[in-house]
Write an enzyme that holds these catalytic residues in place. Structure first.
Site, PDB file in Angstrom:
ATOM      1  N   ARG A 176      -4.174  -8.932 -20.316  1.00 49.82           N
ATOM      2  CA  ARG A 176      -5.275  -8.667 -21.231  1.00 49.82           C
ATOM      3  C   ARG A 176      -4.658  -7.574 -22.473  1.00 49.82           C
ATOM      4  O   ARG A 176      -5.437  -7.401 -23.478  1.00 49.82           O
ATOM      5  CB  ARG A 176      -6.549  -8.219 -20.858  1.00 49.82           C
ATOM      6  CG  ARG A 176      -6.592  -6.747 -19.986  1.00 49.82           C
ATOM      7  CD  ARG A 176      -7.921  -6.426 -19.281  1.00 49.82           C
ATOM      8  NE  ARG A 176      -9.049  -6.376 -20.198  1.00 49.82           N
ATOM      9  CZ  ARG A 176      -9.129  -5.076 -20.712  1.00 49.82           C
ATOM     10  NH1 ARG A 176      -8.028  -4.201 -20.531  1.00 49.82           N
ATOM     11  NH2 ARG A 176     -10.204  -4.618 -21.499  1.00 49.82           N
TER      12      ARG A 176
ATOM     13  N   ASP B  69     -11.172   1.133 -23.986  1.00 52.78           N
ATOM     14  CA  ASP B  69     -11.183   1.029 -22.445  1.00 52.78           C
ATOM     15  C   ASP B  69     -11.429   2.262 -21.792  1.00 52.78           C
ATOM     16  O   ASP B  69     -10.791   3.309 -22.107  1.00 52.78           O
ATOM     17  CB  ASP B  69     -10.090   0.305 -21.860  1.00 52.78           C
ATOM     18  CG  ASP B  69     -10.117  -1.367 -22.005  1.00 52.78           C
ATOM     19  OD1 ASP B  69     -10.968  -1.886 -22.103  1.00 52.78           O
ATOM     20  OD2 ASP B  69      -8.626  -1.952 -21.744  1.00 52.78           O
TER      21      ASP B  69
ATOM     22  N   GLU C 248       2.513  -7.904   9.079  1.00 50.92           N
ATOM     23  CA  GLU C 248       2.399  -6.516   9.303  1.00 50.92           C
ATOM     24  C   GLU C 248       3.164  -5.808   8.302  1.00 50.92           C
ATOM     25  O   GLU C 248       3.116  -4.463   8.018  1.00 50.92           O
ATOM     26  CB  GLU C 248       3.311  -6.370  10.789  1.00 50.92           C
ATOM     27  CG  GLU C 248       3.261  -4.937  11.012  1.00 50.92           C
ATOM     28  CD  GLU C 248       1.937  -4.296  11.290  1.00 50.92           C
ATOM     29  OE1 GLU C 248       1.039  -4.939  11.552  1.00 50.92           O
ATOM     30  OE2 GLU C 248       1.921  -3.151  11.469  1.00 50.92           O
TER      31      GLU C 248
ATOM     32  N   PRO D 215       0.822  -0.995  -0.124  1.00 49.02           N
ATOM     33  CA  PRO D 215       0.043  -0.142   0.003  1.00 49.02           C
ATOM     34  C   PRO D 215       0.768   1.204  -0.027  1.00 49.02           C
ATOM     35  O   PRO D 215       0.271   2.356  -0.225  1.00 49.02           O
ATOM     36  CB  PRO D 215      -0.869  -0.038   1.160  1.00 49.02           C
ATOM     37  CG  PRO D 215      -0.313  -1.136   2.104  1.00 49.02           C
ATOM     38  CD  PRO D 215       0.635  -1.938   1.106  1.00 49.02           C
TER      39      PRO D 215
HETATM   40  N1  ADE Z   1      -0.949  -5.030   0.242  1.00 49.11           N
HETATM   41  C1  ADE Z   1      -2.018  -4.803   0.964  1.00 49.11           C
HETATM   42  N2  ADE Z   1      -2.764  -3.691   0.498  1.00 49.11           N
HETATM   43  C2  ADE Z   1      -2.312  -3.448  -0.847  1.00 49.11           C
HETATM   44  C3  ADE Z   1      -2.585  -2.619  -1.967  1.00 49.11           C
HETATM   45  N3  ADE Z   1      -3.522  -1.692  -1.512  1.00 49.11           N
HETATM   46  N4  ADE Z   1      -1.785  -2.261  -2.950  1.00 49.11           N
HETATM   47  C4  ADE Z   1      -0.803  -3.324  -3.204  1.00 49.11           C
HETATM   48  N5  ADE Z   1      -0.535  -4.220  -2.080  1.00 49.11           N
HETATM   49  C5  ADE Z   1      -1.312  -4.169  -1.047  1.00 49.11           C
END
Ligand code: ADE
Length: 222
Positions: free
Chosen positions: A150, A164, A113, A86
């Site tokens: 794709r 797209d 974590e 994230p």
């Molecule tokens: N791992 C956990 N959440 C994630 C996200 N939003 N993007 C990429 N990997 C992740």
């Protein structure tokens, strides 16, 4: 194209690689996908791949050694190594196009974590699929693979992905099929007119209208 995925939960990918367009792309040799269990690269007698974080705090941290060893055995000069997190840069259609032209990508999926920070020194790009946190990188990795595969030549018709959403920073136009009327909801007359220029004009206007309503941020970029 070859895609290698490093994960602690290989079975999560069974449905992904055995169904629909992705399965067909594999069968037709448009893409090769290999799933590696990170645990297989652990030298620990109990196949441990995580440990407590230094300095305290809750949750386990993925260790660097098994990731390092896995990359050492899989990587070639053509490989691009991607870490799903994230904290990565936000993934989008432009990135999907960029990745679809590569020969070999290796995707690392984390769990727990977090990653030992030093794992970051082993990768080329960190990608996030959006501003929310999932339990692991497997679903994000599938999202990236699906959107890239794709776009590989011969996987779907070029025309389908050229139109797209997000190409030219515009959302897609509305589409309809039979019946021409359902519970009072009618297919717009222009689509039944057979007049190609008018249809193209209507579609463009609908794209702009829809993007303005739902994603004004995209319109500013286009
Ligand atoms: N791992 C956990 N959440 C994630 C996200 N939003 N993007 C990429 N990997 C992740």
């Amino acid at each position: 194209m070859k895609i290698d995925i490093l994960t602690l939960f290989p079975d999560m990918f069974n449905g992904f690689i055995n169904e629909s367009i992705i399965k067909r792309a594999i069968d037709f040799k448009k893409v090769e996908i290999n799933i590696y269990n990170i645990r297989d690269y652990s030298k620990d007698p109990h196949k441990k791949v995580d440990d407590y974080g230094f300095g305290g705090g809750k949750g386990m941290v993925l260790k660097i050694e098994p990731i390092y060893d896995a990359l050492e055995s899989i990587k070639t000069n053509d490989s691009k190594v991607i870490l799903m997190t994230p904290q990565g840069i936000k993934y989008n259609q432009a990135k999907a196009y960029e990745l679809s032209s590569l020969k070999h990508i290796i995707i690392i999926c984390g769990h727990y974590e977090g990653y030992d920070e030093r794992i970051r020194s082993l990768v080329d790009i960190e990608l996030s699929i959006g501003d929310y946190v999932l339990t692991g990188g497997e679903i994000p990795a599938m999202a990236v693979c699906d959107s890239v595969i794709r776009l590989i030549d011969g996987v779907i018709e070029k025309e389908s992905h050229e139109k797209d959403s997000f190409n030219e920073n515009l959302l897609d136009y509305p589409v309809y099929t039979h019946p021409k009327e359902f519970k009072g909801m009618k297919v717009p007359d222009v689509l039944l007119s057979g007049h190609h220029a008018n249809i193209a004009k209507w579609r463009r206007e609908e794209q702009i209208k829809r993007t303005k309503d739902r994603r004004p941020d995209l319109l500013e970029k286009s």
